[in-house]
Design a protein around this motif. Structure first.
Motif, PDB file in Angstrom:
ATOM      1  N   UNK A  92      11.383  10.341 -38.580  1.00 49.47           N
ATOM      2  CA  UNK A  92      10.034   9.920 -38.951  1.00 49.47           C
ATOM      3  C   UNK A  92       9.080  10.917 -38.323  1.00 49.47           C
ATOM      4  N   UNK A  93       7.985  11.179 -39.013  1.00 55.57           N
ATOM      5  CA  UNK A  93       6.985  12.100 -38.478  1.00 55.57           C
ATOM      6  C   UNK A  93       5.806  11.306 -37.923  1.00 55.57           C
ATOM      7  N   UNK A  94       5.449  11.616 -36.686  1.00 52.73           N
ATOM      8  CA  UNK A  94       4.349  10.934 -36.011  1.00 52.73           C
ATOM      9  C   UNK A  94       3.064  11.707 -36.273  1.00 52.73           C
ATOM     10  N   UNK A  95       2.016  10.990 -36.703  1.00 54.61           N
ATOM     11  CA  UNK A  95       0.729  11.621 -37.019  1.00 54.61           C
ATOM     12  C   UNK A  95      -0.387  10.898 -36.262  1.00 54.61           C
ATOM     13  N   UNK A  96      -0.769  11.374 -35.060  1.00 52.94           N
ATOM     14  CA  UNK A  96      -1.945  10.803 -34.388  1.00 52.94           C
ATOM     15  C   UNK A  96      -3.195  11.078 -35.223  1.00 52.94           C
ATOM     16  N   UNK A  97      -4.120  10.139 -35.231  1.00 53.32           N
ATOM     17  CA  UNK A  97      -5.332  10.271 -36.050  1.00 53.32           C
ATOM     18  C   UNK A  97      -6.548   9.918 -35.199  1.00 53.32           C
ATOM     19  N   UNK A  98      -7.526  10.788 -35.216  1.00 62.78           N
ATOM     20  CA  UNK A  98      -8.800  10.521 -34.537  1.00 62.78           C
ATOM     21  C   UNK A  98      -9.880  10.239 -35.559  1.00 62.78           C
ATOM     22  N   UNK A  99     -10.668   9.196 -35.335  1.00 65.78           N
ATOM     23  CA  UNK A  99     -11.750   8.823 -36.248  1.00 65.78           C
ATOM     24  C   UNK A  99     -13.055   8.757 -35.451  1.00 65.78           C
ATOM     25  N   UNK A 100     -14.071   9.464 -35.937  1.00 68.42           N
ATOM     26  CA  UNK A 100     -15.374   9.498 -35.259  1.00 68.42           C
ATOM     27  C   UNK A 100     -16.448   8.944 -36.181  1.00 68.42           C
ATOM     28  N   UNK A 101     -17.210   7.995 -35.675  1.00 66.84           N
ATOM     29  CA  UNK A 101     -18.351   7.448 -36.412  1.00 66.84           C
ATOM     30  C   UNK A 101     -19.640   7.851 -35.700  1.00 66.84           C
ATOM     31  N   UNK A 102     -20.620   8.278 -36.479  1.00 62.93           N
ATOM     32  CA  UNK A 102     -21.918   8.589 -35.863  1.00 62.93           C
ATOM     33  C   UNK A 102     -22.610   7.321 -35.378  1.00 62.93           C
ATOM     34  N   UNK A 103     -22.386   6.232 -36.071  1.00 62.42           N
ATOM     35  CA  UNK A 103     -23.000   4.958 -35.699  1.00 62.42           C
ATOM     36  C   UNK A 103     -21.944   3.870 -35.740  1.00 62.42           C
ATOM     37  N   UNK A 104     -21.990   2.943 -34.791  1.00 62.71           N
ATOM     38  CA  UNK A 104     -21.011   1.870 -34.727  1.00 62.71           C
ATOM     39  C   UNK A 104     -21.069   1.049 -36.012  1.00 62.71           C
ATOM     40  N   UNK A 105     -19.915   0.885 -36.670  1.00 65.97           N
ATOM     41  CA  UNK A 105     -19.868   0.200 -37.955  1.00 65.97           C
ATOM     42  C   UNK A 105     -19.857  -1.317 -37.813  1.00 65.97           C
ATOM     43  N   UNK A 106     -19.194  -1.826 -36.796  1.00 66.77           N
ATOM     44  CA  UNK A 106     -18.965  -3.276 -36.681  1.00 66.77           C
ATOM     45  C   UNK A 106     -19.998  -3.959 -35.796  1.00 66.77           C
ATOM     46  N   UNK A 107     -21.217  -3.439 -35.745  1.00 62.57           N
ATOM     47  CA  UNK A 107     -22.137  -3.975 -34.760  1.00 62.57           C
ATOM     48  C   UNK A 107     -21.699  -3.468 -33.405  1.00 62.57           C
ATOM     49  N   UNK A 108     -22.228  -4.035 -32.341  1.00 62.75           N
ATOM     50  CA  UNK A 108     -21.805  -3.578 -31.017  1.00 62.75           C
ATOM     51  C   UNK A 108     -21.087  -4.693 -30.287  1.00 62.75           C
TER      52      UNK A 108
END
Length: 770
Positions: free
Chosen positions: A293-309
């Motif tokens: 199996x191939x492991x793929x780490x993923x980074x996600x960056x949001x400029x503004x918090x999507x789910x409220x704070x």
């Protein structure tokens, strides 16, 4: 494992042939030359195409996606798997024994637990649909195009995934968890690029009306937040169903996606990994169910918090459980907001089989951070809050799984692009807590962006600093950043007038400072080791920064003593940060950072002297050195002795003093949190308290210290930091606990059950406090 350090900072639209979703003034257009693509921009249709195709270009683009992937069900294989059958048999036998029944009832108990296994699987399984993916693709395009300026991915990363997918082995996507949108975002990106959509592990708290059905059709399979409903008693059937479902899905060629941190981060920084689901993947490869199996780490960056704070949760309030009403409100709020841009980075995929083989072959040191503390090793097992325990793999693989999990989190977080709001919030909480002029902010942002790029980290924007600051300030809103105009009298021989100075000031009072800290925390790791050393330095000299200004005195600190103090601070903060990847060496990294401070002339090298430090410190350093593995190119034994005996001269210029002050304050809020938690241990002397009551006592202590003027950083109230401090005291064997009637009770261990012993713990942390 390689990181995507070759990426350059960017932000912008794609090209003139794309339909832009939104365009901001400060954005440049480097996307094509850098290989960055905004997937919310679809190519315009060729003039040779029909009118309908050119008019409804979004729908046409979606219809052209590759529909050939098949998503076979695995339910029958799961129920008939040997693992599940054995679990049913063992559970039935255990219940027969507990109830004191005769063997004649065994068949009934088997049928009972088999029916339960079927119900568990029905609730858990995914029903991913190519048709629903196609329909949802168009809807998601329209929705995301309304609330986001762009979703940016690197085309080279997509090509790397496409190349690996040709090997016909499952890909395991492991994103850091920032928002509920994460569930959809990775699937959306992969589907839009003609890659197989993964099955996504989701908490069963999201199995709510309408949204649960939609997520199931897009690939979600739902798992319990707590694996065992009864404390101290394992649910063998549920564990077997989960394990078999994931294994059989991988056997059928499904890719998987799950969040290795568990829940969404409440702090904005990477959380320590919870390796339970990852251990299932390791076990599946190790048993030969799948070849690799191939492991793929993923980074996600949001400029503004999507789910409220998460401010209320950080102030100790219980989490509000998701339901249909709250989901509809959240969707309505999102539709009427702008959240800037999102950047998604896929790390270089790597073979799990090769990782396991190299772990066996080289017998890699899986816990190098055990060198951190004089008295005790760093945590040697995953965090106590595991969603799923690692008991599903044999004991020999536990440390391998832990090392793999920390590698994934470390690589994903250090690949994650830093957005404009992250940098601006970080500057406000470090260099400009009292505010700054717009020109000062521009100068600081220019400097910070350069420092980040020099450290091989990526930023998710480009353009003029003035426009970037205005854009980021708009996203942060007036709740976090205020503008004040100060009039100052000015006069000359010819005229008198008033000068207006506009100050941009952060809101550094509760509760808003906690939201500002959320944005800022993404940048902390860039200067993490420098901050550790700065705090260690001031702990040694025990001097206030202000007393150093204009002072001609010189301070000398042994390198050995500085490194030791730094390692001890890493020991204190071990539940907050992963300081190095498991294949790294914290001792060497700290020494390399000392060398960097010397080359930058923030510290000055003095003459070499023998015998610096007392005998106990020397013995400790020798013990550390004896555990190190030196390569042939490393320093000789004589050079190592020189490094240990080196004296560092502390004679600061105004510039180097400001730099050390900047480094120091990065970790100061964390030190204050741990100091508050340590001070609250006095409430446990000769008594025991429920977990919830003890945490309330910590917040009460924090409020008392704030009123007394003993707290500098109000963000130290953050509940996550205080809870991590309690975990640390458990690890140190200062605090012990037990479960009574499903309630966790804390008490001091016999060795520390006195005010004198607790005060010693307080002093140990307080020496790093501002």
């Amino acid at each position: 494992m390689p990181r995507n350090s070759w990426l350059r900072p960017f932000v912008g639209t794609c090209c003139s042939k794309c339909v832009p979703i939104s365009k901001m003034k400060f954005l440049e257009d480097p996307a094509m030359t850098l290989g960055i693509a905004n997937i919310l921009c679809v190519p315009t249709q060729n003039r040779d195409n029909g009118l309908l195709t050119r008019t409804f270009h979004y729908a046409a683009f979606i219809l052209q996606r590759n529909p050939e992937f098949k998503y076979p069900g695995v339910s029958k294989r799961v129920i008939h798997s040997e693992r599940v059958q054995n679990a049913i048999e063992e559970t039935a036998s255990e219940e027969l024994s507990d109830l004191g029944l005769d063997n004649i009832h065994m068949m009934q108990l088997r049928q009972k637990h088999r029916r339960r296994a079927i119900e568990i699987l029905k609730r858990m399984r995914s029903c991913i649909s190519s048709l629903l993916l196609r329909i949802s693709g168009w809807v998601i395009y329209k929705i995301l195009g309304r609330i986001l300026n762009g979703i940016y991915v690197h085309k080279g990363q997509i090509e790397a995934l496409r190349k690996v997918s040709k090997n016909n082995v499952p890909l395991i996507y492991l994103p850091l968890h920032r928002s509920h949108l994460d569930y959809i975002l990775v699937t959306f990106i992969l589907y839009m690029n003609d890659l197989r959509a993964p099955l996504v592990a989701a908490g069963d708290n999201l199995l709510i009306t309408f949204f649960g059905v939609l997520m199931r059709g897009l690939g979600a399979f739902f798992i319990q937040r707590k694996l065992d409903p009864h404390k101290g008693k394992k649910d063998r059937v549920y564990r077997a169903i989960l394990h078999s479902y994931m294994s059989e899905s991988m056997r059928e060629g499904h890719s998987l996606e799950f969040f290795i941190e568990g829940g969404r981060t409440r702090t904005g920084k990477a959380s320590l990994p919870k390796a339970g689901l990852l251990s299932v993947v390791v076990d599946t490869v190790n048993e030969g169910i799948v070849e690799d199996a191939y492991i793929v780490p993923v980074g996600i960056s949001y400029e503004k918090i999507m789910d409220g704070n998460f401010v209320l949760e950080q102030l100790g309030k219980p989490k509000i459980m998701e339901d249909f009403k709250h989901a509809v409100k959240a969707v309505w709020r999102i539709f009427h907001s702008n959240f800037g841009s999102v950047r998604v980075d896929f790390c270089q995929p790597f073979s799990l089989r090769e990782f396991l083989n190299s772990s066996k072959k080289f017998q890699m040191n899986l816990s190098p951070q055990s060198l951190v503390s004089v008295d005790r090793p760093l945590r040697s097992t995953p965090t106590s809050g595991l969603l799923y325990g690692t008991d599903i793999v044999v004991e020999d693989y536990r440390q391998v799984v832990k090392a793999l999990a920390e590698h994934v989190v470390y690589d994903a977080f250090h690949t994650t692009a830093l957005m404009s709001t992250n940098l601006l919030a970080f500057l406000y909480l470090t260099k400009h807590r009292k505010g700054a002029t717009f020109q000062q902010l521009c100068q600081s942002l220019t400097w910070l962006r350069g420092e980040i790029i020099d450290r091989k980290r990526d930023v998710g924007f480009t353009g003029e600093c003035s426009d970037i600051i205005r854009h980021a300030s708009t996203l942060l809103t007036k709740n976090l950043v205020t503008i004040e105009t100060i009039e100052m009298a000015w006069s000359s021989e010819k005229e008198k007038s008033n000068i207006r100075i506009v100050f941009h000031k952060p809101v550094i009072r509760l509760p808003h400072v906690l939201e500002l800290q959320y944005y800022s925390n993404s940048v902390v790791s860039v200067f993490l080791i420098e901050s550790v050393l700065a705090n260690a330095l001031f702990a040694i000299v025990d001097k206030n920064l202000d007393s150093w200004r204009g002072c001609d005195s010189r301070f000398f600190v042994s390198r050995e003593q500085l490194v030791k103090k730094a390692l001890m601070l890493c020991d204190v903060l071990q539940y907050e940060f992963i300081f190095t990847p498991p294949c790294g060496d914290l001792f060497s990294v700290i020494n390399e950072t000392v060398d960097h401070l010397l080359s930058s002339e923030i510290l000055l090298q003095s003459q070499m002297v023998a015998g610096v430090g007392d005998h106990m410190e020397q013995a400790w350093m020798n013990r550390v050195a004896s555990h190190m593995e030196w390569e042939e190119s490393s320093e000789s034994e004589d050079d190592l002795i020189v490094i240990q005996d080196q004296r560092l001269q502390i004679m600061l210029s105004e510039e180097s003093l400001e730099t050390l002050q900047f480094y120091r304050c990065i970790l100061s809020p964390y030190v204050e949190s741990y100091w508050l938690a340590a001070s609250s241990l006095l409430k446990l002397v000769q008594v025991e308290k429920e977990e919830s009551i003890f945490l309330q006592e910590i917040h009460k202590t924090a409020k008392e210290r704030l009123q007394q003027g003993l707290i500098v950083y109000e963000e130290c109230f953050a509940a996550n930091q205080l809870k991590n401090a309690v975990k640390l005291f458990e690890h140190w064997k200062v605090v012990e606990c037990y479960i009574q009637d499903s309630v966790k009770l804390y008490y001091l261990s016999s060795e520390y059950n006195s005010e004198e012993a607790v005060n010693e713990i307080i002093r140990k942390i307080e020496e790093y406090k501002v």
